[in-house]
Write a protein that holds these residues in place. Sequence first.
Motif, PDB file in Angstrom:
ATOM      1  N   LYS A   1      34.077  46.758  42.338  1.00 37.76           N
ATOM      2  CA  LYS A   1      33.516  46.997  41.264  1.00 37.76           C
ATOM      3  C   LYS A   1      33.600  46.488  39.756  1.00 37.76           C
ATOM      4  CE  LYS A   1      31.749  50.954  44.061  1.00 37.76           C
ATOM      5  NZ  LYS A   1      31.342  52.226  44.306  1.00 37.76           N
TER       6      LYS A   1
ATOM      7  N   ARG B   1      32.055  44.910  51.446  1.00 34.71           N
ATOM      8  CA  ARG B   1      32.069  44.617  51.052  1.00 34.71           C
ATOM      9  C   ARG B   1      34.058  43.718  50.822  1.00 34.71           C
ATOM     10  NH1 ARG B   1      30.642  42.624  46.648  1.00 34.71           N
ATOM     11  NH2 ARG B   1      29.481  43.905  45.521  1.00 34.71           N
TER      12      ARG B   1
ATOM     13  N   PRO C   1      29.373  47.697  48.670  1.00 37.51           N
ATOM     14  CA  PRO C   1      30.173  47.201  48.191  1.00 37.51           C
ATOM     15  C   PRO C   1      31.327  48.188  49.070  1.00 37.51           C
ATOM     16  CG  PRO C   1      28.789  48.387  46.188  1.00 37.51           C
ATOM     17  CD  PRO C   1      28.195  47.995  47.457  1.00 37.51           C
TER      18      PRO C   1
ATOM     19  N   ASP D   1      31.836  42.540  40.357  1.00 33.40           N
ATOM     20  CA  ASP D   1      30.615  43.027  39.941  1.00 33.40           C
ATOM     21  C   ASP D   1      29.970  42.609  38.474  1.00 33.40           C
ATOM     22  OD1 ASP D   1      30.711  42.167  42.738  1.00 33.40           O
ATOM     23  OD2 ASP D   1      29.804  44.163  43.225  1.00 33.40           O
TER      24      ASP D   1
END
Length: 210
Positions: free
Chosen positions: A161, A136, A133, A164
């Motif tokens: 997050k 990214r 994470p 996701d």
Amino acid sequence: MIIAIDGPAASGKGTLSRRLASFYGLRHLDTGTLYRGVAWIMLRDGFEPRDEAAAVKVARAFDPEILGSADLRTPAVGRSASLVAVHEGVRKALFDFQRSFGLQKPGAVLDGRDIGTVIFPDATVKFFITASPEERAQRRYLELRASDEGVTYEGTLAELKRRDERDQSREEAPLKPAAEAEIIDTSKLTPDEVMARAVRIIDNVVRGRT
Ligand code: CDP
């Protein structure tokens, strides 16, 4: 030939997909733009992305022409895209377009969240592209900073997050690797290294079939 590429936001799947399409002479569809397109129309017309009936109506009337013209890459559109993507009717409405795109000659690379699991379970090769994470968020932050000075790394990480979590936990077509997907973690790889790995895998599969 159908190459299915799934993975979370800013994992590098877009870059890999474009490069593979050009290398193998295939068509390319970034399926995220379909959900972003639906979300963009919803926002423009004042609808709540959680309004399932309105979202399904927009998705059924969806005109791919919008993909070239609208500003689909903003964080607000990304967030709304993941909200409209939970609706089963929206996913159904976009299914045929994705299938028929892939089935046209000479074949295609499609990238998204459910290509190997739902749209093309019969794909020639399936990849799941991922990265930490933090990595990214850093990539997405640098991308967004070019056009928005107010953007922060922390805000980008938190938003990523949340997205996701929503994409992985939804009932319809959740984000997950297909059983036979080749998983590539791009956290410590350059785009060239990712490309080289993918090409090696594809060439092995294609050689094994002939
Ligand atoms: O570019 P980025 O990875 O940030 O997002 P995207 O690929 O444009 O996708 C935006 C949102 O659309 C995702 O967060 C998913 O919720 C949804 N999406 C999906 O549900 N299924 C797909 N095949 C592609 C995108």
